[in-house]
Scaffold this motif. Structure first.
Motif: not given
Lengths: 178, 146
Positions: B68, B70, B97, B99-101
């Motif tokens: 992260x 986050x 998840x 930081x890009x999901x």
């Protein structure tokens, strides 16, 4: 052998000595809620619970299809006001929520607030996760089951957190303490 | 060889909601919440928040590190059990998840999941009924100990 250590972050505000702020109740009220098709996730959760005088709750969204869904992620804050900041909304299209958790509480002004994180499958078929924008996500054609746990006597209210510089949900009530 | 209760009768008791602050560990934070509230056993009934980085246990015993900040906690299930001395131990598993999901899943490693901004959790106390001291209530365990 190298021992792994967690990375800690320095937040912009003063350290708060209260690290766990908790409230408890002698029992919880459980409700099985069905989210109404065509409504926003926010309205489908807030309105039927408010009619039953439930304004503070922890919920589990079991799964279901959405007509529209928007989510965001939380990368580092480029303006350095906090350690992270939410990204712009990402359009997931007609997405499927695999599993979600949402906290129902109140804003600083006392208005309803739904904080929701979920795992989703986007319209393109990618499995993603993030913070769901509940006011812009529309429940699909079938009702979606939600398990609601209401904590009697504890209010979950957003308050500005001096340490992180972010407004966060916190418990308030006779039995809550740090 | 000890006895292991495959079926444990009981009921739900008190409910606790907590906000756990940054840099506290996710797993140890839930254990401390049980100590603070006097819960011996509990189930996680709702949880969401963010981690600085996430550490998930891999099948080979290694650690899957998710960078992260986050790392968002997007799914979490688990329970807390206390031993005879009252020491709580949380077993938590979930999906996070980055930081890009992008998503990753597995059991959270104790001590290696520092909270980033906040963690909201609801625990429901589990009150098991005392074990019946009869032969019929005991199950052969193959070496499992409670």
């Amino acid at each position: 052998m190298t021992t792994k250590r967690p990375r800690l972050l320095r937040h912009p505000g003063p350290f708060n000595p209260v690290r766990i702020k908790a409230g408890s109740a002698t029992y919880g009220i459980h409700i099985r809620l069905s989210l109404k098709p065509g409504e926003t996730l926010f309205d489908a959760m807030v309105k039927p619970l408010a009619e039953r005088n439930i304004r503070d709750a922890s919920t589990t969204i079991l799964r279901g299809a959405f007509e529209k869904m928007y989510y965001c992620v939380a990368p580092p804050d480029p303006e350095k006001r906090a350690v992270i900041a939410y990204s712009k909304p990402i359009d997931a299209g007609r997405a499927y929520m695999i599993f979600g958790n949402a906290t129902l509480g109140r804003t600083v002004e006392g208005e309803p607030l739904v904080h929701c994180h979920a795992v989703i499958r986007t319209e393109r078929g990618e499995v993603k996760g993030g913070h769901i924008i509940t006011e812009q996500s529309i429940v699909g054609s079938k009702p979606i089951s939600v398990l609601v746990t209401s904590i009697v006597g504890i209010e979950l209210r957003q308050a500005y957190d001096e340490e992180t510089h972010v407004s966060l949900l916190q418990p308030y009530g006779e039995e809550s303490h740090g | 060889m000890g006895d292991f209760r495959y079926v444990e009768n009981g009921r739900m008791g008190r409910v606790a909601y907590a906000r756990i602050a940054p840099n506290e560990d996710l797993v140890i934070g839930i254990e401390k919440l049980c100590l603070a509230k006097g819960f011996n056993n509990a189930f996680v009934r709702g949880a969401l928040g963010s981690l600085v980085d996430a550490s998930l246990e891999a099948s080979d015993g290694g650690v899957i590190e998710v960078k992260g900040p986050a790392v968002e906690i997007v799914s979490l299930a688990g329970e807390v059990r206390s031993d005879a001395n009252g020491t709580p131990s949380a077993s938590l598993s979930g999906v996070v998840a980055d930081p890009e999901g992008n998503v990753y899943g597995g059991p959270f490693v104790s001590g290696l999941n520092p909270i980033c901004v906040t963690f909201e959790v609801t625990l429901e106390e589990w009150l098991p009924e005392p074990a019946e001291d009869t032969g019929s209530s005991r199950a052969r365990t193959g070496g499992l100990h409670l």
